[in-house]
Design a protein around this motif. Structure first.
Motif, PDB file in Angstrom:
ATOM      1  N   UNK A 126       0.806  -1.231   0.000  1.00  0.00           N
ATOM      2  CA  UNK A 126       0.000   0.000   0.000  1.00  0.00           C
ATOM      3  C   UNK A 126       0.836   1.278   0.000  1.00  0.00           C
ATOM      4  N   UNK A 127       2.035   1.224   0.577  1.00  0.00           N
ATOM      5  CA  UNK A 127       2.895   2.415   0.615  1.00  0.00           C
ATOM      6  C   UNK A 127       3.320   2.831  -0.793  1.00  0.00           C
ATOM      7  N   UNK A 128       3.482   1.837  -1.679  1.00  0.00           N
ATOM      8  CA  UNK A 128       3.943   2.136  -3.033  1.00  0.00           C
ATOM      9  C   UNK A 128       2.890   2.875  -3.849  1.00  0.00           C
ATOM     10  N   UNK A 129       1.643   2.742  -3.454  1.00  0.00           N
ATOM     11  CA  UNK A 129       0.550   3.337  -4.227  1.00  0.00           C
ATOM     12  C   UNK A 129      -0.117   4.504  -3.496  1.00  0.00           C
ATOM     13  N   UNK A 130       0.573   5.053  -2.510  1.00  0.00           N
ATOM     14  CA  UNK A 130       0.035   6.186  -1.755  1.00  0.00           C
ATOM     15  C   UNK A 130       1.142   7.194  -1.508  1.00  0.00           C
ATOM     16  N   UNK A 145      -9.491  19.824   6.175  1.00  0.00           N
ATOM     17  CA  UNK A 145      -9.382  18.885   5.047  1.00  0.00           C
ATOM     18  C   UNK A 145      -7.933  18.445   4.858  1.00  0.00           C
ATOM     19  N   UNK A 146      -6.994  19.382   4.984  1.00  0.00           N
ATOM     20  CA  UNK A 146      -5.575  19.049   4.851  1.00  0.00           C
ATOM     21  C   UNK A 146      -5.129  18.125   5.984  1.00  0.00           C
ATOM     22  N   UNK A 147      -5.610  18.409   7.195  1.00  0.00           N
ATOM     23  CA  UNK A 147      -5.244  17.573   8.338  1.00  0.00           C
ATOM     24  C   UNK A 147      -5.750  16.149   8.162  1.00  0.00           C
ATOM     25  N   UNK A 148      -6.944  15.986   7.579  1.00  0.00           N
ATOM     26  CA  UNK A 148      -7.489  14.651   7.339  1.00  0.00           C
ATOM     27  C   UNK A 148      -6.626  13.880   6.333  1.00  0.00           C
ATOM     28  N   UNK A 149      -6.106  14.583   5.329  1.00  0.00           N
ATOM     29  CA  UNK A 149      -5.223  13.934   4.350  1.00  0.00           C
ATOM     30  C   UNK A 149      -3.949  13.440   5.026  1.00  0.00           C
ATOM     31  N   UNK A 150      -3.391  14.261   5.910  1.00  0.00           N
ATOM     32  CA  UNK A 150      -2.178  13.869   6.629  1.00  0.00           C
ATOM     33  C   UNK A 150      -2.460  12.656   7.510  1.00  0.00           C
ATOM     34  N   UNK A 151      -3.617  12.665   8.181  1.00  0.00           N
ATOM     35  CA  UNK A 151      -3.991  11.536   9.027  1.00  0.00           C
ATOM     36  C   UNK A 151      -4.139  10.257   8.224  1.00  0.00           C
ATOM     37  N   UNK A 152      -4.663  10.372   6.996  1.00  0.00           N
ATOM     38  CA  UNK A 152      -4.804   9.187   6.141  1.00  0.00           C
ATOM     39  C   UNK A 152      -3.436   8.625   5.785  1.00  0.00           C
ATOM     40  N   UNK A 153      -2.480   9.511   5.495  1.00  0.00           N
ATOM     41  CA  UNK A 153      -1.115   9.056   5.186  1.00  0.00           C
ATOM     42  C   UNK A 153      -0.490   8.359   6.384  1.00  0.00           C
ATOM     43  N   UNK A 154      -0.678   8.951   7.564  1.00  0.00           N
ATOM     44  CA  UNK A 154      -0.132   8.340   8.779  1.00  0.00           C
ATOM     45  C   UNK A 154      -0.790   6.995   9.063  1.00  0.00           C
ATOM     46  N   UNK A 155      -2.097   6.927   8.874  1.00  0.00           N
ATOM     47  CA  UNK A 155      -2.821   5.677   9.105  1.00  0.00           C
ATOM     48  C   UNK A 155      -2.323   4.603   8.157  1.00  0.00           C
ATOM     49  N   UNK A 156      -2.084   4.977   6.896  1.00  0.00           N
ATOM     50  CA  UNK A 156      -1.583   4.035   5.903  1.00  0.00           C
ATOM     51  C   UNK A 156      -0.212   3.502   6.300  1.00  0.00           C
ATOM     52  N   UNK A 157       0.665   4.404   6.774  1.00  0.00           N
ATOM     53  CA  UNK A 157       2.006   4.006   7.198  1.00  0.00           C
ATOM     54  C   UNK A 157       1.940   3.071   8.401  1.00  0.00           C
ATOM     55  N   UNK A 158       1.159   3.446   9.423  1.00  0.00           N
ATOM     56  CA  UNK A 158       1.070   2.620  10.631  1.00  0.00           C
ATOM     57  C   UNK A 158       0.428   1.264  10.332  1.00  0.00           C
ATOM     58  N   UNK A 159      -0.524   1.253   9.409  1.00  0.00           N
ATOM     59  CA  UNK A 159      -1.163  -0.011   9.022  1.00  0.00           C
ATOM     60  C   UNK A 159      -0.149  -0.957   8.397  1.00  0.00           C
ATOM     61  N   UNK A 160       0.728  -0.422   7.536  1.00  0.00           N
ATOM     62  CA  UNK A 160       1.768  -1.253   6.911  1.00  0.00           C
ATOM     63  C   UNK A 160       2.736  -1.790   7.963  1.00  0.00           C
ATOM     64  N   UNK A 161       3.109  -0.934   8.921  1.00  0.00           N
ATOM     65  CA  UNK A 161       4.029  -1.374   9.956  1.00  0.00           C
ATOM     66  C   UNK A 161       3.406  -2.475  10.819  1.00  0.00           C
ATOM     67  N   UNK A 162       2.103  -2.324  11.091  1.00  0.00           N
ATOM     68  CA  UNK A 162       1.417  -3.325  11.908  1.00  0.00           C
ATOM     69  C   UNK A 162       1.351  -4.670  11.182  1.00  0.00           C
ATOM     70  N   UNK A 163       1.132  -4.628   9.880  1.00  0.00           N
ATOM     71  CA  UNK A 163       1.038  -5.864   9.097  1.00  0.00           C
ATOM     72  C   UNK A 163       2.355  -6.639   9.087  1.00  0.00           C
ATOM     73  N   UNK A 164       3.455  -5.931   9.248  1.00  0.00           N
ATOM     74  CA  UNK A 164       4.756  -6.610   9.248  1.00  0.00           C
ATOM     75  C   UNK A 164       4.844  -7.650  10.357  1.00  0.00           C
ATOM     76  N   UNK A 165       4.272  -7.331  11.509  1.00  0.00           N
ATOM     77  CA  UNK A 165       4.211  -8.283  12.601  1.00  0.00           C
ATOM     78  C   UNK A 165       5.549  -8.922  12.917  1.00  0.00           C
ATOM     79  N   UNK A 166       5.589 -10.260  12.851  1.00  0.00           N
ATOM     80  CA  UNK A 166       6.796 -11.002  13.214  1.00  0.00           C
ATOM     81  C   UNK A 166       7.952 -10.759  12.251  1.00  0.00           C
ATOM     82  N   UNK A 167       7.655 -10.169  11.077  1.00  0.00           N
ATOM     83  CA  UNK A 167       8.709  -9.902  10.101  1.00  0.00           C
ATOM     84  C   UNK A 167       9.373  -8.543  10.312  1.00  0.00           C
ATOM     85  N   UNK A 168       8.980  -7.833  11.364  1.00  0.00           N
ATOM     86  CA  UNK A 168       9.517  -6.481  11.592  1.00  0.00           C
ATOM     87  C   UNK A 168      11.033  -6.483  11.717  1.00  0.00           C
ATOM     88  N   UNK A 169      11.575  -7.473  12.407  1.00  0.00           N
ATOM     89  CA  UNK A 169      13.036  -7.537  12.580  1.00  0.00           C
ATOM     90  C   UNK A 169      13.726  -7.774  11.238  1.00  0.00           C
TER      91      UNK A 169
END
Length: 534
Positions: A126-130, A145-169
């Protein structure tokens, strides 16, 4: 001159007759069509492929399988058996069989390694397409409206990090550790490690021992073709067919495309980009300008001297474009015949001919030694060579029985030591060194050559506008990725100059025939259309 709605510009250092940037097909030797710069397809984002209906507009891809071949100069004796090469593709069982020739342990671990990379790539997809998080915007007064866009970017980043799970290391290691440390953790066989290490350094002035080199390896497994994850393919008619399919789509939707029209500067007025001036003095006015040139060309060469704030200009000047690449395009009158796996007949195309053929890659130490020579200002005497033969699958590229051989080689520094330059003498001396290496693996190769085209880093810059000869529009190092590509201020595709946008590989997510930066830049313009009165 009428006012255009949107102007997409590409700055050429030489007058070019065709479209495509580095994704071009050129008949350098009569009768032979070369993908003169970029040469294989994988990283093109599925959404770009789908949205532009590229298949409808003429894009045809030959998927490669197997896709990686490493011949050994000296056969190895492993458990009493002679081993001459390593051949890998998409068949997991065949991969295990091939790797087991060198190490049964590695054969078992390889599936786990691939699964780990696949999980990380899926998490990061998802990071590659956002667009990346734009750090400066976090500390500015913005509308809701600008703040909501920033929040969406942050949410997208944190979501990707969470998905890494056991592969984070493992992900952290890939981003920060030397590739060789990562590979040593998984494998013991040098031919396997060196073959994988080529993806960690390809196009980059780094070695497998450079911290962070693991990311480039990850970048090169992010691809997908026609739903096949990690697949690589040859484009029918050469890489220029990718550009032509995109152009066909654009023209079908009303775009006008002009070639042989070099741009000399961007016109500015009241802190806005309002048009361009061509080399012949012609002015073209536009409501929006998207630049597919490198950050250096866009912001330092084309803009008037004092347009950018000094701190932004200073950051752009520091962007790293080091390149080790010399591309050699060769026309041959017969298919290469490798000692490790001889041809069944003189003109037979074998499965390994369809692969990326890794030469001088039996040991990661060879790659590191080649890198160290280049850091001393010398071209490598035993260069890392990636050979591809697209005519092994695509019959449109060469006369019957003949072939085009594309050699992506490193390491060659942009600036040679002792005041030497890349004149014809040095270019041909290096090409002869490359041919001598190939000759050791495939005797008769040099005698089969009909013609050749040599592109050193300065040539890649002069011909294609690739600053420093860097194929990625700038190094893909951790400090030049995501929210720092090309700088923190410029990472949202906008520039301090209103109506000017960066849409090339110098923007997130980076280099390769990917299309994502262009798509994200276009979406940014659409977001801004009300403000820009489009």
């Amino acid at each position: 001159m009428g006012l255009l709605e949107v102007l997409l510009l590409r700055k050429w250092f030489q007058v070019r007759h065709g479209i495509g940037g580095a994704a071009v097909t050129e008949e350098i030797v009569p009768g032979y069509k070369f993908s003169r710069a970029s040469y294989v397809l994988s990283l093109l984002r599925p959404q770009v492929y789908k949205d532009l209906e590229l298949k409808k507009y003429g894009l045809k891809v030959y998927l490669r399988d197997p896709n990686a071949y490493t011949p050994l100069l000296e056969p190895q004796i492993v458990r009493g058996q002679k081993v001459t090469s390593l051949l890998m593709g998409r068949d997991a069982a065949k991969n295990r069989e091939e790797i087991a020739k060198f190490s049964e342990r590695d054969a078992k671990k390889f599936g786990e390694f691939e699964a780990m990379l696949d999980r990380i790539v899926s998490s990061l997809d998802p990071i590659l397409d956002a667009p990346p998080v734009h750090l400066p915007s976090l500390f500015e007064r913005k509308t809701m409206q600008d703040k909501l866009k920033i929040l969406r970017s942050l949410k997208n980043l944190f979501s990707c990090m969470r998905k890494l799970g056991k592969d984070s290391k493992d992900f952290y290691d890939l981003m920060t550790a030397p590739a060789i440390k990562v590979l040593d953790k998984w494998f013991e066989s040098e031919p396997l490690k060196a073959t994988l290490a080529t993806d960690a350094v390809i196009g980059a002035m780094i070695s497998p021992e450079t911290p962070g080199s693991g990311y480039v390896l990850l970048h090169h497994v992010m691809g997908e073709i026609e739903g096949v994850k990690g697949a690589w393919g040859y484009v029918e008619g050469g890489m220029g067919s990718v550009s032509q399919a995109i152009a066909n789509c654009a023209m079908d939707h009303g775009a006008s495309i002009f070639t042989s029209k070099p741009v000399s500067k961007i016109i500015t007025q009241n802190d806005e980009a309002v048009g361009i001036v061509l080399d012949d003095g012609t002015e073209i006015r536009s409501k929006v300008i998207l630049s597919n040139a490198t950050p250096k060309v866009t912001f330092l060469d084309l803009l008037p001297k004092d347009t950018l704030p000094s701190d932004v200009k200073d950051e752009v000047k520091l962007f790293n474009y080091d390149s080790p690449v010399t591309k050699i395009n060769v026309a041959v009158n017969k298919i290469p015949n490798f000692l490790a796996d001889p041809n069944t007949t003189e003109d037979s195309v074998m499965p390994h001919h369809r692969c990326t053929i890794h030469i001088n890659c039996e040991d990661t130490n060879y790659i590191n030694e080649a890198y160290l020579e280049a850091k001393r200002g010398k071209y490598s005497k035993r260069p890392m060579i990636e050979m591809t033969i697209p005519s092994s699958l695509d019959p449109t590229l060469a006369p019957p029985g003949h072939h085009v051989v594309l050699l992506f080689t490193q390491y060659t520094p942009y600036n040679l030591a002792d005041g030497q330059t890349w004149d014809e003498k040095n270019k041909n001396a290096y090409a002869d060194t490359v041919f001598d290496c190939i000759e050791q693996y495939a005797p008769g190769f040099t005698d089969s050559v009909v013609g050749r085209d040599i592109l050193t880093p300065p040539d890649l810059e002069a011909v294609f506008g690739l600053t420093g000869g860097n194929i990625f529009h700038g190094a893909m190092s951790l400090d030049q990725l995501y929210m720092s590509r090309p700088t923190t201020v410029l990472s949202n595709y906008r520039s301090p100059l209103s109506r000017l946008y960066l849409c090339g590989s110098g923007a997130h997510p980076g280099g390769g025939v990917m299309g994502s930066a262009g798509r994200l830049a276009a979406q940014t313009v659409i977001e801004d259309r009300k403000r820009l009165n489009l």
